[in-house]
Design a protein around this motif. Sequence first.
Motif, PDB file in Angstrom:
ATOM      1  N   GLU A 145      -9.431  36.219  32.788  1.00 18.91           N
ATOM      2  CA  GLU A 145      -9.372  35.214  31.756  1.00 18.91           C
ATOM      3  C   GLU A 145      -8.443  35.907  30.579  1.00 18.91           C
ATOM      4  O   GLU A 145      -7.964  35.204  29.921  1.00 18.91           O
ATOM      5  CB  GLU A 145     -10.719  34.704  31.260  1.00 18.91           C
ATOM      6  CG  GLU A 145     -10.895  33.885  30.290  1.00 18.91           C
ATOM      7  CD  GLU A 145     -10.350  32.575  30.567  1.00 18.91           C
ATOM      8  OE1 GLU A 145     -10.040  32.023  29.809  1.00 18.91           O
ATOM      9  OE2 GLU A 145     -10.210  32.126  31.964  1.00 18.91           O
ATOM     10  N   GLU A 171     -13.189  38.343  37.100  1.00 22.86           N
ATOM     11  CA  GLU A 171     -13.140  37.155  36.476  1.00 22.86           C
ATOM     12  C   GLU A 171     -12.782  37.220  34.935  1.00 22.86           C
ATOM     13  O   GLU A 171     -11.978  36.550  34.320  1.00 22.86           O
ATOM     14  CB  GLU A 171     -14.254  36.266  36.722  1.00 22.86           C
ATOM     15  CG  GLU A 171     -14.356  35.711  38.151  1.00 22.86           C
ATOM     16  CD  GLU A 171     -15.450  35.023  38.407  1.00 22.86           C
ATOM     17  OE1 GLU A 171     -16.623  35.044  37.517  1.00 22.86           O
ATOM     18  OE2 GLU A 171     -15.749  34.315  39.404  1.00 22.86           O
ATOM     19  N   LYS A 214      -4.912  35.840  31.087  1.00 24.52           N
ATOM     20  CA  LYS A 214      -4.397  34.415  30.948  1.00 24.52           C
ATOM     21  C   LYS A 214      -4.137  34.185  29.364  1.00 24.52           C
ATOM     22  O   LYS A 214      -3.327  33.667  29.156  1.00 24.52           O
ATOM     23  CB  LYS A 214      -5.381  33.260  31.300  1.00 24.52           C
ATOM     24  CG  LYS A 214      -5.359  33.117  33.070  1.00 24.52           C
ATOM     25  CD  LYS A 214      -6.339  32.170  33.333  1.00 24.52           C
ATOM     26  CE  LYS A 214      -6.157  32.056  34.773  1.00 24.52           C
ATOM     27  NZ  LYS A 214      -7.109  30.855  35.390  1.00 24.52           N
TER      28      LYS A 214
END
Length: 386
Positions: free
Chosen positions: A300, A296, A303
């Motif tokens: 992130e 995760e 992104k």
Amino acid sequence: MPRLEEWEIKKYWEIFQGLKPENNKLTGDRVLPVLKNSRLKDDQLSKIWDLSDIDADGRLDFEEFCITMRLIFDLVNGSMLELPLELPGWLVPSSKSHLIHANKAVATGSTGNSYDGDDDDLLSNDFDWYISPTDKGTYETIYNSNSDSYGRVRFDSLEGLYLTLSKVPRSDISSAWNLVNPKLFETIDKDQVLVFLHILNQRENGKRIPRGVPASLRATFSKEVPSYDLSAAAASTPAKNISQPKANDKKLFGMSYLNKIGQGNNADREKGTDFSATEGTDWEEVRLRRELTNLEDLLEKAKQELNNKSDSGNSDLALLKHEFEQLLKYKQGKLSAAENVPNTDKDLTDVKNDIELIGSQVQVLEEFLAGKEKELAQLQQELLTV
């Protein structure tokens, strides 16, 4: 002497996994594309396969695949002018050295084995992964006496201990080392050392070397950052036969070795840690949760980088497009003014050519921008599906 570097083994591991092994082995048709891409001669590729397939089962496990890749790279890069008649010692996996010796013995008609220990048929399959506090104290003393400044231990640094094991043949020592060192690094860390010593202890006491390790330990040994929590071994099996050794029991594992290096008393004072409170813990779930958190975080970060890149790219393209559009308008205005002048002999060919050129550049730029926007949309869609 040449050797397989850690970065090299990691690279081979990625290729090995990309070929989708079945039961941790690759068949010939899976390896064939890699062999053909080397552009080596067929007789050379055949010889490489014969040298690599040590157990002659027609498939390559990861160790054998590493041999294949190294031989190919050495030939392609010119480090090796021709293939050797037999594998050099530095390229023979420790877990398969006994097969090499056995093949030589068959070829020469000699057993080549001076070990007079227990017959394999007399060994027990009742291997116990539980590490008692007393044994753990002994293992930690041996580890502390042989680890380097980074807390790691090499195989040959425990040579003095191996000489004290009267019932463990060298091939079993190598097998135990490879069980706790699945990626074939030159050194192992504390948790691996303790389990390695425990396997040798069990083998010295008549237990057959297991073919694998519990899943929780295997996950620990395979990851890049080692964990020094051995409670997974205690939680993976019932706590049986955990009574403390009595005074009349046979001497403790490694005691003669520790006495030789002056650490015997220290081992007696070690009490170890009781891991009974961790029984029932699902260590595989803990590992997966940790990996999910890491994934995760990486998602992130990706992104954010993608957004930064797309914002910067779009702004640059938009500015460039605007400049071309303004230039086009200027040229069009200039052409219109020239056409409205009566009785002029001015040649408008150059102006028209400029306008056509700029128009084509604007069109190409718009197509390029549309392609980039499409790539951005695809990347965003991929991130959402991860």
